[in-house]
Every structure is written in C-alpha cells, then in structure tokens.
Design an enzyme around this catalytic site. Structure first.
Site, short mmCIF file in Angstrom:
data_model
loop_
_atom_site.label_atom_id
_atom_site.label_comp_id
_atom_site.label_asym_id
_atom_site.label_seq_id
_atom_site.Cartn_x
_atom_site.Cartn_y
_atom_site.Cartn_z
N GLY A 48 29.64 43.07 62.45
CA GLY A 48 29.17 42.32 61.28
C GLY A 48 27.91 42.95 60.71
N ARG B 211 35.50 46.86 61.35
CA ARG B 211 35.99 46.70 62.72
C ARG B 211 37.15 47.69 62.81
NH1 ARG B 211 32.76 42.17 64.48
NH2 ARG B 211 32.38 40.87 62.70
N ASP C 293 27.51 43.90 70.70
CA ASP C 293 27.95 44.40 72.01
C ASP C 293 29.28 45.14 71.95
OD1 ASP C 293 29.25 42.01 71.52
OD2 ASP C 293 29.27 41.39 73.63
N THR D 276 22.66 42.41 64.59
CA THR D 276 23.54 41.24 64.47
C THR D 276 22.68 40.01 64.21
OG1 THR D 276 25.00 39.76 65.72
CG2 THR D 276 23.61 41.18 67.03
N ASP E 52 23.24 37.00 64.99
CA ASP E 52 23.39 35.92 65.98
C ASP E 52 22.33 35.88 67.08
OD1 ASP E 52 25.68 34.92 64.80
OD2 ASP E 52 26.97 36.34 65.85
N ASP F 294 22.58 37.32 69.91
CA ASP F 294 23.37 36.99 71.11
C ASP F 294 23.36 38.10 72.16
OD1 ASP F 294 24.81 38.78 69.60
OD2 ASP F 294 26.69 37.67 69.64
N ARG G 108 28.87 31.02 67.13
CA ARG G 108 30.03 30.49 67.87
C ARG G 108 29.68 30.25 69.33
NH1 ARG G 108 33.44 34.31 65.23
NH2 ARG G 108 33.99 33.26 63.32
P1 ATP Z 1 28.99 41.46 65.97
O1 ATP Z 1 28.04 40.91 66.99
O2 ATP Z 1 28.43 41.47 64.60
O3 ATP Z 1 30.37 40.87 66.06
P2 ATP Z 1 30.02 43.71 67.41
O4 ATP Z 1 29.58 45.11 67.50
O5 ATP Z 1 30.00 42.92 68.68
O6 ATP Z 1 29.14 43.03 66.30
P3 ATP Z 1 32.89 43.90 67.38
O7 ATP Z 1 33.88 43.53 66.33
O8 ATP Z 1 33.04 43.33 68.74
O9 ATP Z 1 31.47 43.62 66.74
O10 ATP Z 1 32.92 45.50 67.56
C1 ATP Z 1 32.78 46.36 66.45
C2 ATP Z 1 33.64 47.58 66.64
O11 ATP Z 1 33.21 48.29 67.83
C3 ATP Z 1 35.11 47.31 66.88
O12 ATP Z 1 35.84 47.10 65.68
C4 ATP Z 1 35.54 48.60 67.55
O13 ATP Z 1 35.71 49.62 66.61
C5 ATP Z 1 34.33 48.92 68.43
N1 ATP Z 1 34.54 48.39 69.79
C6 ATP Z 1 34.47 47.12 70.21
N2 ATP Z 1 34.75 47.02 71.53
C7 ATP Z 1 35.05 48.27 71.94
C8 ATP Z 1 35.43 48.84 73.20
N3 ATP Z 1 35.59 48.10 74.30
N4 ATP Z 1 35.63 50.18 73.25
C9 ATP Z 1 35.47 50.94 72.13
N5 ATP Z 1 35.13 50.47 70.95
C10 ATP Z 1 34.90 49.15 70.83
#
Ligand code: ATP
Length: 318
Positions: free
Chosen positions: A11, A72, A103, A125, A127, A129, A171
């Site tokens: 995000g 994503r 994460d 992010t 959040d 979190d 969430r």
């Molecule tokens: P937010 O907190 O805003 O949701 P985030 O980084 O946790 O951010 P995610 O949608 O979980 O958001 O992850 C973003 C992108 O990171 C995913 O679309 C994917 O491309 C990559 N990603 C997530 N998990 C993995 C993983 N286990 N291995 C490799 N790439 C990953």
C-alpha cells in the site's frame, strides 16, 4: 557499490516520496548511480528501471502517494518470479535494492538477498503494524487526517447533541484508532487488540449522558467493528442521535506531515549508508528516537505489542 535501485511496494503511504528523494540524492552524493523501479516488484520483473537524477525527485517531498507507483505482484511469491527478479537486477548491474513497504514487501526483499542482491527495507505503511520499529512512514500523516475529520465532526456534532462513529483503517492493528482517537479526544476507542461487548458501549453511553456530555465521538478500527452496524445498534437501543462515517482511502492520501518527511528522509539516507558499506539483508526502523537497522527475518518475526498503557490513558481522560 556503484548501482542501486529503489522501489515502493504494497500500500502507498505519505512520506514514501521523501524516502525516495533521500535515497536518490544521498546515493548521488556518494557517487552511486540510482535507478527508480516502477510498480514495486512487478517493475523488477518487467525491467522498469529508470535512471534517477537529483532533479527527478524535485518538488516531491510534499506529495502524498509514491512517484514510483506501487503494486502487489503475485509472481514474486513464486521461486521462478524471485529468480527472474534477481536475474533482471544483476543483468542491469543493480547490486543493491531499497524496498519501501510493509512486511510482505520485506519478505520479497529477503528472497532477493538470498539470491545475491543486497536489500534494505524501509517501513512504509500507514498502519504502524511493524513491531520492530516505533513508527512507520505514513502513520503520523494518516493520524492527522483522521484528526482533521474528527475536528470537523466535533464542530457539527456539538451543535446537534450527536454521537459520531468514525471508522478508520486498521484490520489487525488499532494504532491509527488509538493515536488519532487520543488526539481527537474520542469518548470511546475500539481496537482489534482489546475485546469489548456492545453492552459495554451502551453502559458507557448511559454514563456519558449522566456526566453532562451531550455529544461524543466513537473511533472504531475496521478490524474491531463496522461503523454502520454500530450506528444501527446504538439507534435501536438508545434515543441518541447517531451518525457514522467510514473514512476509507482518504487516510492514505495527502501531503505528508513533517514527522513522516523526517522519517522518510532519515531512513532513506541511512539505507544508502548501509548499501555503501555493502551491507544488505537489513530493515531500518526508529526506536527511542534513534534510526537503527536489524536483520530482516529477525525484525519481521517480532510479535506486535499493542500499547495497552496508552489505551488505558485514553480511557481515563474522557
Ligand atoms: P502493506 O502493509 O501496505 O500491506 P506489504 O508490503 O505488507 O504492505 P503485501 O501486499 O503483503 O504488502 O506485499 C507487497 C508485495 O510484496 C506483494 O505483492 C509481493 O510482490 C511481495 N511479497 C509479499 N510477500 C512475499 C513473499 N513471501 N515472498 C516474496 N515476495 C513477497
């Protein structure tokens, strides 16, 4: 290290541009080449590598969102996708990568580290979190956006003897509700980390009238209940005038607060400092006002701890 890349993933969050700007300019000041990678990991797979100069980040520190856009990318969840991503970076001569995200994005960074790319994660992010750091880039701005909405609601509410229910993002993490609720003087704060019963809300609203209050704010994190349902419930069980609002995506946007610009800038420059020393596989955070770094997996494995003390303070000052 001579060539590095920077991307935003997951995000978007206000302050990401300040971080990109700091990465670009501090890398250039160290004589490194910097590539902006568009659309998160999808851009690594599509080789969307854009050479960045100092002027390519001009006039961005005050902008919300991310100039590199974010996405994503499901392919990064597969070994084939991760192999291709590492191969594309190596072919372009990009030895180090700064990933700004949450994460999930850090897991992607760790997968690339195992394939020979030095990666540094920055917490971007709204959040808040991520347990390893006191604050994430974007959280403070999101709280200020919620606060602005609460302030406006207060003006109209107190003219109408009304209870307003404000649903905010979160969430699994109630930090936006807690901090903005505290700053906004909310009468009730509902977060996913602290269980409650609806009867407790009714009891509280009864007491609240007895104490002479005629209007009130309930802030509810999306993971702790739905504003519309709470509104119906309170209407059915009291004679209070209740209105609910879901703030939604406005919480993601807007010009970053000074704190988020500071965090983005300090963390971006710090990350480049690590890559300049050929250090990878780290995430950057802030603890007790110090910017620091730690191992990616170690950092994202820390269980989140809700600030119950602050939550209890919020209850005593209504
Ligand atoms: P937010 O907190 O805003 O949701 P985030 O980084 O946790 O951010 P995610 O949608 O979980 O958001 O992850 C973003 C992108 O990171 C995913 O679309 C994917 O491309 C990559 N990603 C997530 N998990 C993995 C993983 N286990 N291995 C490799 N790439 C990953």
């Amino acid at each position: 290290m001579k060539k590095i890349g920077v991307l935003t993933s997951g995000g978007d969050a206000p302050g990401m541009n300040a971080a990109i700007r700091a990465v670009v300019r501090s890398a250039l000041s160290r004589g490194m080449e910097v590539y902006g990678i568009e659309n998160g990991y999808a851009g690594v797979l599509n080789k969307d590598f854009i050479p960045m100069g100092a002027r390519s980040v001009s006039d961005t520190i005050q902008r919300g969102g991310t100039i590199l856009r974010t996405a994503r990318c499901k392919e990064m969840m597969t070994d084939e996708g991760r192999d291709l991503a590492a191969r594309n970076l190596k072919e372009a001569g990009i030895e180090g990568l700064i990933v700004i995200g949450g994460d999930g994005s850090f897991h992607g960074a760790e997968a690339l580290c195992r394939r020979g790319i030095a990666c540094i994660g920055l917490p971007g992010t709204i959040d808040n979190d991520l347990a390893y750091t006191d604050y994430t880039i974007g959280f403070d701005t999101a709280c200020n956006t919620v606060l602005d909405a609460i302030n406006r609601l207060r003006d109209t509410m107190s003219s109408h003897n009304r209870v307003s229910i404000v649903e905010v993002m979160g969430r699994n993490c109630g930090d936006i509700a807690l901090y903005a609720g505290l700053g906004g003087g909310a009468e009730i704060i509902l977060v996913p980390e602290v269980p409650y019963t609806r009867q407790e809300i009714l009891d509280y609203l009864g007491d609240f009238r007895k104490s002479g209050k005629r209007s009130g704010i309930i802030v509810v994190a999306e993971g702790a209940g739905h504003a519309g349902e709470l509104e119906e419930f309170i209407k059915k069980n009291t004679d209070l005038d209740v209105k609910s609002i879901i703030l939604g995506h406005v919480q993601r946007g807007g010009s970053p607060s000074n704190f988020d610009r500071y965090l983005g800038t300090a963390m971006g420059a710090y990350a480049v400092g690590l890559l300049a020393k050929n250090i990878g596989n780290r995430i950057v955070g802030i603890k007790n006002n110090e910017i620091f770094d730690m191992d990616i997996i170690e950092g994202i494995s820390i269980p989140r701890k809700f600030n119950k003390k602050l939550y209890d303070v919020a209850k005593t000052v209504v």
